[in-house]
Design a protein around this motif. Sequence first.
Motif, PDB file in Angstrom:
ATOM      1  N   ALA A 166       0.851  -1.204   0.000  1.00  0.00           N
ATOM      2  CA  ALA A 166       0.000   0.000   0.000  1.00  0.00           C
ATOM      3  C   ALA A 166       0.874   1.237   0.000  1.00  0.00           C
ATOM      4  N   GLY A 167       0.240   2.367  -0.231  1.00  0.00           N
ATOM      5  CA  GLY A 167       0.924   3.658  -0.167  1.00  0.00           C
ATOM      6  C   GLY A 167      -0.005   4.708   0.413  1.00  0.00           C
ATOM      7  N   VAL A 185      -4.966   6.914  -0.129  1.00  0.00           N
ATOM      8  CA  VAL A 185      -4.465   5.549   0.028  1.00  0.00           C
ATOM      9  C   VAL A 185      -4.342   4.878  -1.345  1.00  0.00           C
ATOM     10  N   TYR A 186      -3.228   4.182  -1.534  1.00  0.00           N
ATOM     11  CA  TYR A 186      -2.936   3.484  -2.778  1.00  0.00           C
ATOM     12  C   TYR A 186      -2.790   1.994  -2.521  1.00  0.00           C
ATOM     13  N   GLN A 241      -4.851   4.470  -6.773  1.00  0.00           N
ATOM     14  CA  GLN A 241      -5.684   4.776  -5.607  1.00  0.00           C
ATOM     15  C   GLN A 241      -6.653   3.621  -5.371  1.00  0.00           C
ATOM     16  N   VAL A 242      -6.883   3.318  -4.112  1.00  0.00           N
ATOM     17  CA  VAL A 242      -7.827   2.231  -3.830  1.00  0.00           C
ATOM     18  C   VAL A 242      -9.195   2.616  -4.387  1.00  0.00           C
ATOM     19  N   THR A 243      -9.847   1.647  -5.003  1.00  0.00           N
ATOM     20  CA  THR A 243     -11.171   1.889  -5.569  1.00  0.00           C
ATOM     21  C   THR A 243     -12.233   1.329  -4.621  1.00  0.00           C
ATOM     22  N   PHE A 287      -9.375   9.788 -11.249  1.00  0.00           N
ATOM     23  CA  PHE A 287      -8.306   9.140 -11.994  1.00  0.00           C
ATOM     24  C   PHE A 287      -8.044   7.715 -11.515  1.00  0.00           C
ATOM     25  N   LYS A 288      -8.540   7.414 -10.319  1.00  0.00           N
ATOM     26  CA  LYS A 288      -8.365   6.042  -9.807  1.00  0.00           C
ATOM     27  C   LYS A 288      -8.965   5.020 -10.755  1.00  0.00           C
TER      28      LYS A 288
END
Length: 576
Positions: free
Chosen positions: A136-137, A154-155, A161-163, A379-380
């Motif tokens: 994660a990021g 959060v990525y 990016q988390v969806t 953009f996610k």
Amino acid sequence: MYYKERYYSWLDSELVDDKAKEELRNLEDEKEIEDRFYKDLEFGTGGLRGVIGMGTNRMNIYTVGKATQGLGEYLLNKYNQEVSVAIAYDSRIMSKEFAEAAACNLCANNIKVYLFEDLRPTPMLSYTVRHLKCKAGIVITASHNPKQYNGYKVYGEDGGQVTDKSAKEILSYIKNILDFSEIKTMNIEEAKESGLLNIIGEEIDKAYIEKVKDLTIRKDLVNNRAEDLKIIYTPIHGTGNMPIRRVLKELGYKNLSIVKEQEQPDGTFPTADYPNPEEPKVFNIALDMAKEIQPDIIFGTDPDCDRIGIVVKDSSGEYRVLTGNQTGALLTHYILSSLKELNQLPESGVVVKTIVTSEIAADISREYGVELIDVLTGFKYIGEKIKEFEEDNRKYLFGFEESYGYLAGDFVRDKDAVIAATLICEMTLYYKNKGMSLYEALMGLYEKYGFYKEKLFSLELKGKEGQEKIEKALEFLRHSMSHTIGGVKIVKKADYKLSIEKDLVDIKESKIDLPKSNVLKFTLEDNSWFVIRPSGTEPKMKIYLSVIGENLENAENKMKSFEQDVKNIIDKACNC
């Protein structure tokens, strides 16, 4: 009066520090107390974003701690092997403090952390997650919001990016944290000594910059002529200064001038109340410089350097800030036409845009035999598509959204203003070499595909009452919309909450194969359209408009009329 109970629970808690309590005790406006405590700061698909301050509905070390504890527990439960998280932050007020608080929390949960030594652009975090094989990021940023805001994005392990699905799962863990005592932490020195906190910098920078440089399409042109291009760049007090200057210098763009008054990172944004390259005012200092320098291109990036705005000189010699749709159209055409000319255009190529982005991209893609896919706003969803394409052997070529976000390449999974800056410079150089300005290139696209004009307006509706009004307005439009706007028939209604598109001419329905979202899109007989949706990051209702004219003047007149008609409808919906 539930909010009042929450307010007093913070004042009574031994885990809330004295400075925080003092801020809360000094609140005299009851509405302000209510707004700070009537709900938790919402963890949406992108994470948190809100005004900095104390309270459950604000950005502070406690709300950041709660979100991070929930994220940490989610990661530990999802993955059996060692878990690591990359963290970056921008130049905003409290960004470094929130980043360090998140790092210390994760380390206290026995999670390995890679924390950047100093501020970095959001897209570099996306790259780092994949480069270091993290699970994660986190990026601490509120993008282009005013200075009183900060956020927490959060990525996932794919760098995007988390969806929706992942965000809901993370939220379930966050909601299970009922008390500050459940939030683990340690001080930063302990985290370093434990070996769990790793500080990163130049090694990542170098690898990322090399990847960006590799995206150059016309390498011979850039190698031989880059120094011919005159550029003015403003980082608008954000994170873009280092990476953009570095990549352009290494590519040979020597004729680069920086707006000194906006060069240094500063979360108070002293020269820009709203540090957004969509706002023409942020370019005022650059435009003063342009009188002497006479640049071929001016561009600026927002605080976390994922959005970029450009300024070009029109046929009358006036400088114009291009819209995100215009820049996206130019880049789409330049990338596809250049790849075709160089025999590098793949048969399985795909361009991705959002549902509120100009349809001129569809016209351009169609001409080059490239598939175009629409996704929801954010953009996610473009990043998510890149992952899908890897699995079905399609080739991602370019993605963009009207709000000044662009991405080429697949090593980053979010909009990237560093990548966009290099391609914009290459594109401008290409047209200069042909004796054309970027504005003339844009007019050429309009002559060929139609004079598209788009516009966005927003209604700010703050607090609990504002949220309720937004919901009521959308429900009114969903069920009580008229059949015409300004005498022109509505031919399609797309309801992304119900996942249904209605063809009002042939009287048939089709399924929308996208995640559910409280968004409505109305398309008219003359191919104009408007979309209405609640903002995911601000207390606003956003309305997007598009028309196609026979020439610039006709498009402008059509938009004025259409905008007024739509505003009348929205006003009626808000007061129903």
